[in-house]
Write a protein that holds these residues in place. Structure first.
Motif, PDB file in Angstrom:
ATOM      1  N   PRO A 297     -32.131  13.881 -52.662  1.00  0.00           N
ATOM      2  CA  PRO A 297     -33.522  14.275 -52.413  1.00  0.00           C
ATOM      3  C   PRO A 297     -34.172  13.308 -51.420  1.00  0.00           C
ATOM      4  N   ILE A 298     -34.878  13.867 -50.451  1.00  0.00           N
ATOM      5  CA  ILE A 298     -35.498  13.065 -49.393  1.00  0.00           C
ATOM      6  C   ILE A 298     -36.988  13.382 -49.344  1.00  0.00           C
ATOM      7  N   SER A 299     -37.788  12.334 -49.437  1.00  0.00           N
ATOM      8  CA  SER A 299     -39.240  12.514 -49.396  1.00  0.00           C
ATOM      9  C   SER A 299     -39.747  12.704 -47.974  1.00  0.00           C
ATOM     10  N   SER A 300     -39.039  12.163 -47.008  1.00  0.00           N
ATOM     11  CA  SER A 300     -39.400  12.335 -45.595  1.00  0.00           C
ATOM     12  C   SER A 300     -38.203  11.934 -44.746  1.00  0.00           C
ATOM     13  N   GLY A 301     -38.194  12.365 -43.484  1.00  0.00           N
ATOM     14  CA  GLY A 301     -37.119  11.994 -42.583  1.00  0.00           C
ATOM     15  C   GLY A 301     -35.863  12.821 -42.807  1.00  0.00           C
ATOM     16  N   THR A 302     -34.738  12.301 -42.327  1.00  0.00           N
ATOM     17  CA  THR A 302     -33.464  13.023 -42.369  1.00  0.00           C
ATOM     18  C   THR A 302     -32.467  12.257 -43.234  1.00  0.00           C
ATOM     19  N   LEU A 303     -31.370  12.923 -43.554  1.00  0.00           N
ATOM     20  CA  LEU A 303     -30.356  12.276 -44.382  1.00  0.00           C
ATOM     21  C   LEU A 303     -29.656  11.160 -43.618  1.00  0.00           C
ATOM     22  N   ALA A 304     -29.261  11.414 -42.372  1.00  0.00           N
ATOM     23  CA  ALA A 304     -28.364  10.480 -41.688  1.00  0.00           C
ATOM     24  C   ALA A 304     -28.856  10.121 -40.299  1.00  0.00           C
ATOM     25  N   SER A 305     -28.584   8.879 -39.912  1.00  0.00           N
ATOM     26  CA  SER A 305     -28.717   8.421 -38.535  1.00  0.00           C
ATOM     27  C   SER A 305     -27.303   8.155 -38.023  1.00  0.00           C
ATOM     28  N   ILE A 306     -26.879   8.922 -36.991  1.00  0.00           N
ATOM     29  CA  ILE A 306     -25.524   8.829 -36.462  1.00  0.00           C
ATOM     30  C   ILE A 306     -25.616   8.445 -34.990  1.00  0.00           C
TER      31      ILE A 306
END
Length: 315
Positions: A297-306
């Motif tokens: 679960p993410i409150s804001s933003g994205t799951l991953a920085s690649i």
């Protein structure tokens, strides 16, 4: 548990032939100013029977760990113990970087075919288990199986891999870990960590110290060390850590791989019960990266920085 048992225990073990099982007194307590140290021993089973090895050393040297496997040990099993350090602050969001962090639950140096199973490891100054090459003979540990253990109130990392081949860590539980839970950290370019599976572990609290960034999974050692073939799969994070932790995300799956030359990382089917701000996963410079099937679960933003990764599968 009233007087130091380390010297007579080590003296006795030296008389026991390879191929033996050494059974400890059921529920016994052994005070250990120094640990059980093995060199060039083979096919030994240490059966704790619920006994406690209570480390009482300074934490300033590897020999202060309850078990130290040194050069050329092979086919060693350590099972059924409580391995207890003497760190009163473990789990209290305090990390000691003053020379005492060399007390691990088990230290594996230059040994092969090691099984660490069904133990409770707690209150260490350093890692629950540390695996590294032998400085004396240069041998890299190979074929290490760490399973069904309980790690509680660990001062540094739950599991630390500096130099190792073919490691599986599965079905362990980690409670209140000071820094990282699963740490791949080669000290220099000559080290290597190859073919590792972190599978079906349960985590409840990590990254407690405000001094260092703590991650569920971290691979951030020396650039261009050989780090290849690391799979992190099926792990459950109940909660990340305390509000005092140094963190860029409160999300339970928080992980970072940011060393040059890392290859073939698989991060799949992991689950966090707690929400947090993204990005949660930081991957940079990886050749061959798979991220799939994770629940965070993410409150804001994205799951991953690649960043600067190649051969990426992400869904």
């Amino acid at each position: 548990g009233g007087t130091d048992a380390s010297a007579p225990l080590n003296a006795y073990i030296r008389t026991v032939p390879d191929g033996s099982t050494i059974a400890f007194k059921a529920g016994g307590i052994y005070l250990m100013d120094h640990g059980i140290e093995l060199t060039n021993r083979h096919h030994l089973v240490f059966d704790g029977n619920g006994a406690t090895l209570r480390a009482h050393g300074s934490g300033a040297q590897p020999g202060d760990s309850p078990f130290v496997l040194r050069d050329y040990d092979s086919y060693i099993t350590i099972k059924g113990f409580t391995l207890q350090g003497n760190n009163p602050d473990a789990g209290a969001a305090i990390f000691h970087d003053d020379g005492r962090q060399f007390q691990m639950g088990v230290m594996v140096l230059g040994s092969t075919h090691i099984e660490i199973a069904q133990n409770t490891i707690r209150n260490t100054w350093g890692d629950g288990v540390l695996v590294d090459a032998s400085a004396k003979v240069g041998q890299r540990p190979d074929t290490i199986w760490i399973h069904n253990n309980r790690f509680e109130w660990i001062g540094r990392n739950g599991l630390g891999l500096v130099s190792a081949l073919n490691v599986t860590a599965e079905r362990n539980s980690y409670l209140q870990i000071g820094v990282h839970v699963l740490d791949v950290e080669p000290d220099d370019a000559a080290d290597g960590v190859i073919n590792v599976i972190f599978r079906n572990n349960t985590v409840n609290g990590y990254g407690l110290t405000p001094r260092w960034m703590g991650w569920l999974f971290s691979a951030q050692g020396a650039d261009w060390a050989t780090v290849r073939g690391i799979t992190v799969t099926g792990n459950l994070v109940i909660t990340r850590g305390s509000h005092n932790a140094k963190t860029v995300t409160d999300a339970g799956l928080g992980s970072a791989v940011r060393a040059a030359g890392v290859q073939d990382i698989v991060f799949t089917n992991n689950r966090s019960l707690g929400a947090g701000a993204g990005p949660v996963l930081y991957f940079a410079g990886v050749t061959g990266l798979t991220i799939s099937g994770n629940h965070q679960p993410i409150s804001s933003g994205t799951l991953a920085s690649i960043l600067n990764c190649t051969s990426v599968t992400y869904h």
